[in-house]
Design a protein around this motif. Structure first.
Motif, PDB file in Angstrom:
ATOM      1  N   LYS A   1      25.992 -16.406  42.158  1.00 36.24           N
ATOM      2  CA  LYS A   1      24.595 -16.736  42.422  1.00 36.24           C
ATOM      3  C   LYS A   1      23.713 -15.643  41.809  1.00 36.24           C
ATOM      4  CE  LYS A   1      24.778 -14.617  47.022  1.00 36.24           C
ATOM      5  NZ  LYS A   1      24.574 -14.819  48.473  1.00 36.24           N
TER       6      LYS A   1
ATOM      7  N   TYR B   1      18.158 -17.413  46.006  1.00 35.67           N
ATOM      8  CA  TYR B   1      19.282 -17.327  45.080  1.00 35.67           C
ATOM      9  C   TYR B   1      19.571 -18.706  44.506  1.00 35.67           C
ATOM     10  CZ  TYR B   1      20.474 -12.574  46.547  1.00 35.67           C
ATOM     11  OH  TYR B   1      20.440 -11.222  46.793  1.00 35.67           O
TER      12      TYR B   1
ATOM     13  N   HIS C   1      19.464 -14.206  41.199  1.00 32.49           N
ATOM     14  CA  HIS C   1      18.062 -14.214  41.651  1.00 32.49           C
ATOM     15  C   HIS C   1      17.192 -13.873  40.452  1.00 32.49           C
ATOM     16  CE1 HIS C   1      14.366 -13.479  43.771  1.00 32.49           C
ATOM     17  NE2 HIS C   1      14.344 -12.199  43.342  1.00 32.49           N
TER      18      HIS C   1
END
Length: 475
Positions: free
Chosen positions: A179, A171, A181
């Motif tokens: 956050k 992340y 990804h």
């Protein structure tokens, strides 16, 4: 020739019948005098209750005056304490201006460096040539997640996959929160990405200014100087403000005393009129008693029925002088001492100037010595003799009582003042004396520490006694 029927007048000439009152008239006059005397006596019987009520009035007026004096003293005490607190606070602020200038310069430099670093990071764009393994496709994916420059993210971390399937994924933590990804960025690409961001941050920190510009330093110096002038003005204004407050308190006190004096004069005038009425009634009673005595001497008794009544009527008039401190209206003014409404005390010295009180720090030795008088000085078990345990407790109790005797009055607003000179060394010397006695009373004493404490105690006691004697000599 003399007529035999004509009466001879060779004796005394008799009193005409019209000049001699009848016995009934004598008794009626006697009863009138007696009833008048009784009525006047009933009026005079009220004098004592009047005098007691007037004395209570004077006591109330004295209490009101004392309360006015107490209110004035408390107000002055508060003014002086507030002045002392303000002066101490302003002095501390003035002394801390140099440190304040340094702290402001440091904060301004920190803000300047932070803004420079943020500008540099915002202008450092992420490209495929800067990070190994990150191509243009990943660059577009990162931009779609809001990560375009080195200022858009701050760190990376591992965590569970968003869909909950599979293993841990990498992340990227954005600077503005949250956050994300990005598929294709794992450990091998995340580490170079973080290293690129750290190297950009290091370059930005190296390029950031390390000193304030002269104009910024001059601006801070002007602010500090203006603050210094303001504090100096407030410090100079503090005594004048306190003096104005004292003048206002004095004015309020004078007005209160004037009102009390006006009320006292009115009540005193009414009491004088009432007292004059009693004196007039007493004079009338004496006149009636004199008339009754003359009537008895002229016409004698008027029967046994009124003999007891006239005996009671002729009793002496009881003298009822005014109670202490209350002048009679018939007394010459030059022989009467003026009545003071101020509460009489045995004090002959003036009250100390308010504004300085004994500190609360004296509670520490008072509490310690009070506990020592109960628990002792730490005698080891029962090895110390009984006379030692009792003696040390009595000494601690005596010192505690003396400290309380000196400290408590100096905390009150009427008798506020600092502790006498020399009390500090004497108290500390007594403390070391008790500690030394505890050490020397041990079965296995530490002779060096005990004798050292004894020497310190002796020096402090001599010093405190010298200061006390010098202060008394100067007074």
């Amino acid at each position: 020739m003399i007529d035999s029927t004509t009466p001879q007048r060779d004796g005394p000439t008799p009193i005409p019948p019209a000049t001699v009152p009848f016995p009934s008239e004598v008794r009626a006059e006697r009863r009138r005098l007696i009833e008048s005397i009784r009525a006047l006596r009933r009026l005079l019987d009220k004098r004592r209750s009047f005098e007691l009520a007037d004395q209570r009035r004077l006591n109330r007026e004295a209490r009101d005056r004392n309360r006015a004096e107490a209110a004035r003293g408390k107000a002055l005490q508060r003014i002086h304490e507030r002045q002392a607190r303000q002066a101490a606070s302003l002095t501390r602020q003035l002394n801390g201006l140099d440190g304040k200038r340094d702290s402001q310069e440091k904060r301004a430099l920190a803000v300047l460096r932070r803004e420079s670093i943020e500008r540099t990071l915002n202008s450092t764009y992420l490209t495929s040539s800067d990070v190994n393994g990150v191509g243009k496709g990943l660059i577009r994916d990162l931009a779609a997640q809001g990560i375009r420059t080195a200022a858009d993210f701050k760190r990376v971390s591992w965590g569970k996959a968003p869909n909950g399937k599979g293993g841990d994924v990498l992340y990227i933590h954005r600077t503005k929160g949250g956050k994300v990804h990005v598929n294709g960025i794992g450990e091998h690409r995340g580490r170079p990405l973080l290293e690129w961001r750290q190297s950009a941050l290091a370059r930005a920190e190296a390029r950031a200014p390390r000193e304030l510009p002269p104009d910024e330093r001059h601006r801070i110096a002007e602010i500090i100087e203006a603050e210094r002038k303001r504090l100096h003005q407030e410090l100079e204004e503090t005594p004048r403000t306190a003096e104005a407050a004292c003048v206002e308190v004095a004015q309020v006190h004078t007005e209160a005393l004037d009102r009390l004096a006006a009320t006292h004069r009115e009540a005193a005038d009414r009491a004088a009129e009432r007292r004059a009425e009693f004196d007039t009634t007493a004079e009338q009673l004496l006149d009636l008693q004199a008339q009754l005595s003359t009537h008895i001497d002229e016409y004698g008794g008027a029967g046994r029925r009124i003999r007891r009544a006239q005996a009671r009527a002729l009793r002496p008039v009881p003298e009822m002088p005014p109670l202490p401190s209350i002048p009679s209206p018939r007394t010459p003014a030059d022989t009467v001492a003026p009545v003071s409404l101020t509460k009489r005390t045995d004090r002959t010295d003036a009250l100390p100037a308010p504004g300085v009180r004994a500190g609360l720090g004296w509670l520490v030795p008072i509490v310690f010595l009070g506990l020592t008088s109960i628990l002792g000085v730490g005698e080891p078990d029962a090895t110390a003799p009984a006379w030692f345990r009792v003696g040390t407790r009595l000494v601690a109790l005596a010192i505690t009582a003396e400290l309380l005797r000196l400290w408590v009055p100096r905390r009150r607003w009427r008798t506020a003042g600092p502790m006498p000179s020399g009390i500090g060394p004497l108290t500390t010397g007594a403390f070391f004396a008790l500690v030394a006695a505890s050490m020397l009373a041990d079965t296995d004493p530490n002779d060096g520490a005990g004798w050292a404490a004894s020497v310190v105690s002796l020096v402090l006691l001599v010093l405190g006694t010298t200061l006390r004697m010098r202060k008394r000599t100067e007074d």
